[in-house]
Design a protein around this motif. Structure first.
Motif, PDB file in Angstrom:
ATOM      1  N   THR A  79      15.185   2.840 -10.895  1.00 14.18           N
ATOM      2  CA  THR A  79      14.386   4.024 -10.603  1.00 14.18           C
ATOM      3  C   THR A  79      15.280   5.165 -10.139  1.00 14.18           C
ATOM      4  O   THR A  79      15.151   6.303 -10.604  1.00 14.18           O
ATOM      5  N   ALA A  80      16.183   4.878  -9.204  1.00 12.00           N
ATOM      6  CA  ALA A  80      17.078   5.912  -8.680  1.00 12.00           C
ATOM      7  C   ALA A  80      17.904   6.531  -9.810  1.00 12.00           C
ATOM      8  O   ALA A  80      18.061   7.757  -9.883  1.00 12.00           O
ATOM      9  N   LEU A  81      18.424   5.705 -10.694  1.00 15.96           N
ATOM     10  CA  LEU A  81      19.221   6.201 -11.820  1.00 15.96           C
ATOM     11  C   LEU A  81      18.369   7.037 -12.776  1.00 15.96           C
ATOM     12  O   LEU A  81      18.772   8.126 -13.196  1.00 15.96           O
ATOM     13  N   ARG A  82      17.186   6.554 -13.110  1.00 19.73           N
ATOM     14  CA  ARG A  82      16.301   7.268 -14.031  1.00 19.73           C
ATOM     15  C   ARG A  82      15.902   8.629 -13.449  1.00 19.73           C
ATOM     16  O   ARG A  82      15.962   9.655 -14.127  1.00 19.73           O
ATOM     17  N   GLU A  83      15.510   8.622 -12.180  1.00 24.62           N
ATOM     18  CA  GLU A  83      15.068   9.861 -11.549  1.00 24.62           C
ATOM     19  C   GLU A  83      16.197  10.885 -11.420  1.00 24.62           C
ATOM     20  O   GLU A  83      15.981  12.082 -11.578  1.00 24.62           O
ATOM     21  N   THR A  84      17.402  10.417 -11.144  1.00 26.93           N
ATOM     22  CA  THR A  84      18.539  11.330 -11.027  1.00 26.93           C
ATOM     23  C   THR A  84      18.857  11.946 -12.386  1.00 26.93           C
ATOM     24  O   THR A  84      19.180  13.137 -12.476  1.00 26.93           O
ATOM     25  N   LYS A  85      18.716  11.167 -13.436  1.00 26.02           N
ATOM     26  CA  LYS A  85      18.905  11.685 -14.798  1.00 26.02           C
ATOM     27  C   LYS A  85      17.812  12.700 -15.127  1.00 26.02           C
ATOM     28  O   LYS A  85      18.089  13.784 -15.639  1.00 26.02           O
ATOM     29  N   GLU A  86      16.560  12.362 -14.819  1.00 21.99           N
ATOM     30  CA  GLU A  86      15.437  13.252 -15.129  1.00 21.99           C
ATOM     31  C   GLU A  86      15.480  14.548 -14.320  1.00 21.99           C
ATOM     32  O   GLU A  86      15.199  15.620 -14.852  1.00 21.99           O
ATOM     33  N   GLU A  87      15.823  14.456 -13.047  1.00 27.24           N
ATOM     34  CA  GLU A  87      15.705  15.614 -12.154  1.00 27.24           C
ATOM     35  C   GLU A  87      16.962  16.471 -12.074  1.00 27.24           C
ATOM     36  O   GLU A  87      16.872  17.671 -11.811  1.00 27.24           O
TER      37      GLU A  87
ATOM     38  N   LYS B 236      14.983  12.087  -6.458  1.00 31.37           N
ATOM     39  CA  LYS B 236      14.280  10.834  -6.180  1.00 31.37           C
ATOM     40  C   LYS B 236      12.947  10.855  -6.909  1.00 31.37           C
ATOM     41  O   LYS B 236      12.479  11.917  -7.326  1.00 31.37           O
ATOM     42  N   GLY B 237      12.331   9.692  -7.046  1.00 26.52           N
ATOM     43  CA  GLY B 237      11.024   9.645  -7.671  1.00 26.52           C
ATOM     44  C   GLY B 237      10.392   8.284  -7.534  1.00 26.52           C
ATOM     45  O   GLY B 237      11.010   7.326  -7.064  1.00 26.52           O
ATOM     46  N   HIS B 238       9.150   8.201  -7.948  1.00 26.22           N
ATOM     47  CA  HIS B 238       8.362   6.975  -7.794  1.00 26.22           C
ATOM     48  C   HIS B 238       8.823   5.869  -8.731  1.00 26.22           C
ATOM     49  O   HIS B 238       9.240   6.124  -9.861  1.00 26.22           O
ATOM     50  N   VAL B 239       8.707   4.662  -8.229  1.00 26.13           N
ATOM     51  CA  VAL B 239       9.058   3.464  -8.986  1.00 26.13           C
ATOM     52  C   VAL B 239       7.961   3.206 -10.020  1.00 26.13           C
ATOM     53  O   VAL B 239       6.774   3.172  -9.687  1.00 26.13           O
ATOM     54  N   ASP B 240       8.363   3.053 -11.271  1.00 31.62           N
ATOM     55  CA  ASP B 240       7.416   2.707 -12.329  1.00 31.62           C
ATOM     56  C   ASP B 240       7.118   1.211 -12.273  1.00 31.62           C
ATOM     57  O   ASP B 240       7.965   0.422 -11.832  1.00 31.62           O
ATOM     58  N   PRO B 241       5.932   0.808 -12.724  1.00 33.51           N
ATOM     59  CA  PRO B 241       5.586  -0.624 -12.723  1.00 33.51           C
ATOM     60  C   PRO B 241       6.645  -1.457 -13.461  1.00 33.51           C
ATOM     61  O   PRO B 241       7.080  -1.080 -14.548  1.00 33.51           O
ATOM     62  N   GLY B 242       7.074  -2.536 -12.811  1.00 31.21           N
ATOM     63  CA  GLY B 242       8.061  -3.428 -13.396  1.00 31.21           C
ATOM     64  C   GLY B 242       9.504  -2.953 -13.297  1.00 31.21           C
ATOM     65  O   GLY B 242      10.421  -3.643 -13.745  1.00 31.21           O
TER      66      GLY B 242
ATOM     67  N   MET C  25       0.814  -1.211   0.000  1.00 32.48           N
ATOM     68  CA  MET C  25       0.000   0.000   0.000  1.00 32.48           C
ATOM     69  C   MET C  25       0.850   1.265   0.000  1.00 32.48           C
ATOM     70  O   MET C  25       0.353   2.343  -0.291  1.00 32.48           O
ATOM     71  N   ALA C  26       2.107   1.166   0.315  1.00 34.78           N
ATOM     72  CA  ALA C  26       2.955   2.343   0.454  1.00 34.78           C
ATOM     73  C   ALA C  26       3.394   2.864  -0.913  1.00 34.78           C
ATOM     74  O   ALA C  26       3.673   2.098  -1.822  1.00 34.78           O
ATOM     75  N   LEU C  27       3.437   4.181  -1.026  1.00 35.95           N
ATOM     76  CA  LEU C  27       4.077   4.795  -2.173  1.00 35.95           C
ATOM     77  C   LEU C  27       5.565   4.528  -2.036  1.00 35.95           C
ATOM     78  O   LEU C  27       6.117   4.606  -0.940  1.00 35.95           O
ATOM     79  N   ARG C  28       6.223   4.212  -3.122  1.00 31.26           N
ATOM     80  CA  ARG C  28       7.642   3.873  -3.063  1.00 31.26           C
ATOM     81  C   ARG C  28       8.410   4.779  -4.011  1.00 31.26           C
ATOM     82  O   ARG C  28       8.023   4.948  -5.165  1.00 31.26           O
ATOM     83  N   ALA C  29       9.499   5.344  -3.501  1.00 29.06           N
ATOM     84  CA  ALA C  29      10.357   6.202  -4.310  1.00 29.06           C
ATOM     85  C   ALA C  29      11.810   5.820  -4.061  1.00 29.06           C
ATOM     86  O   ALA C  29      12.136   5.247  -3.011  1.00 29.06           O
ATOM     87  N   CYS C  30      12.658   6.114  -5.026  1.00 37.68           N
ATOM     88  CA  CYS C  30      14.080   5.795  -4.916  1.00 37.68           C
ATOM     89  C   CYS C  30      14.899   6.936  -5.491  1.00 37.68           C
ATOM     90  O   CYS C  30      14.467   7.614  -6.430  1.00 37.68           O
ATOM     91  N   GLY C  31      16.087   7.128  -4.924  1.00 34.84           N
ATOM     92  CA  GLY C  31      16.956   8.182  -5.410  1.00 34.84           C
ATOM     93  C   GLY C  31      18.371   8.035  -4.906  1.00 34.84           C
ATOM     94  O   GLY C  31      18.737   7.020  -4.301  1.00 34.84           O
ATOM     95  N   PHE C  32      19.146   9.064  -5.178  1.00 36.41           N
ATOM     96  CA  PHE C  32      20.548   9.094  -4.758  1.00 36.41           C
ATOM     97  C   PHE C  32      20.835  10.315  -3.906  1.00 36.41           C
ATOM     98  O   PHE C  32      20.351  11.413  -4.203  1.00 36.41           O
ATOM     99  N   ILE C  33      21.648  10.104  -2.877  1.00 34.83           N
ATOM    100  CA  ILE C  33      22.335  11.199  -2.218  1.00 34.83           C
ATOM    101  C   ILE C  33      23.568  11.402  -3.097  1.00 34.83           C
ATOM    102  O   ILE C  33      24.483  10.576  -3.092  1.00 34.83           O
ATOM    103  N   VAL C  34      23.557  12.461  -3.901  1.00 33.50           N
ATOM    104  CA  VAL C  34      24.667  12.737  -4.812  1.00 33.50           C
ATOM    105  C   VAL C  34      25.618  13.690  -4.113  1.00 33.50           C
ATOM    106  O   VAL C  34      25.194  14.689  -3.527  1.00 33.50           O
ATOM    107  N   PHE C  35      26.914  13.384  -4.185  1.00 35.44           N
ATOM    108  CA  PHE C  35      27.911  14.267  -3.591  1.00 35.44           C
ATOM    109  C   PHE C  35      29.064  14.467  -4.557  1.00 35.44           C
ATOM    110  O   PHE C  35      29.237  13.727  -5.519  1.00 35.44           O
TER     111      PHE C  35
END
Length: 166
Positions: free
Chosen positions: A73-81, A61-67, A21-31
């Motif tokens: 997700t973390a890599l995609r979101e870091t590229k997008e954001e 960070k951002g939400h995990v897409d289905p599949g 039931m939880a919303l799930r997101a993934c990302g990176f602490i970039v340094f």
């Protein structure tokens, strides 16, 4: 009836929530490491200021897409954001933090890995979801972050990096 799930912080009490039931997101602490400074003051963390809501500061960070798996997700979101692709980041072994909190009354979990920007001169390219960014040393990053769990995650990242040096 016994409720199975994960303990979830909700105010001062713990409730149990089904992970599905939880919303799930993934990302990176970039340094990045600054050559002009002495450790540990040579490390700056990237925070992005949202262009919505209360304009809070957060790592990419951002939400995990289905599949999709969490690291993808973390890599995609870091590229997008932030505009940083996999080739520009070096994922640091042994660091993964999970945050659990509520957003508008719904449980959310966020996974953060730690990644170093390979070339400190690489420009940040913001998405429409963000209006500003800042490279900040630990204490400034924690001040910007505002939320204790994110502050604790930034401090854990700093400790992890210091421990790896020894």
């Amino acid at each position: 009836m016994q409720c199975k799930g994960l303990p979830w912080k909700s105010g001062e009490s713990n409730i149990y929530v089904n992970r599905e039931m939880a919303l799930r997101a993934c990302g990176f602490i970039v340094f990045r490491r600054l050559a002009s400074c002495v450790p540990p003051d040579n490390i700056e963390y990237l925070l992005l200021q949202t262009s919505y809501g209360q304009h809070h500061w957060t790592p990419p960070k951002g939400h995990v897409d289905p599949g999709e798996d969490d690291l993808t997700t973390a890599l995609r979101e870091t590229k997008e954001e932030a505009g940083f692709g996999e080739e520009q980041l070096k994922v640091v072994d042994g660091f993964l933090q999970e945050l659990r909190y509520e957003v508008r009354g719904k449980p959310k979990e966020v996974l953060y890995w730690l990644a170093e920007l390979r070339d400190t001169g690489t420009a940040v390219t913001l998405s429409d979801e963000h209006q500003d960014y800042r490279w900040a040393r630990l204490e400034e990053a924690c001040t910007l972050a505002q939320y204790k769990d994110l502050q604790d995650t930034l401090r854990a990242a700093s400790t992890h990096l210091q421990d790896k040096k020894q």
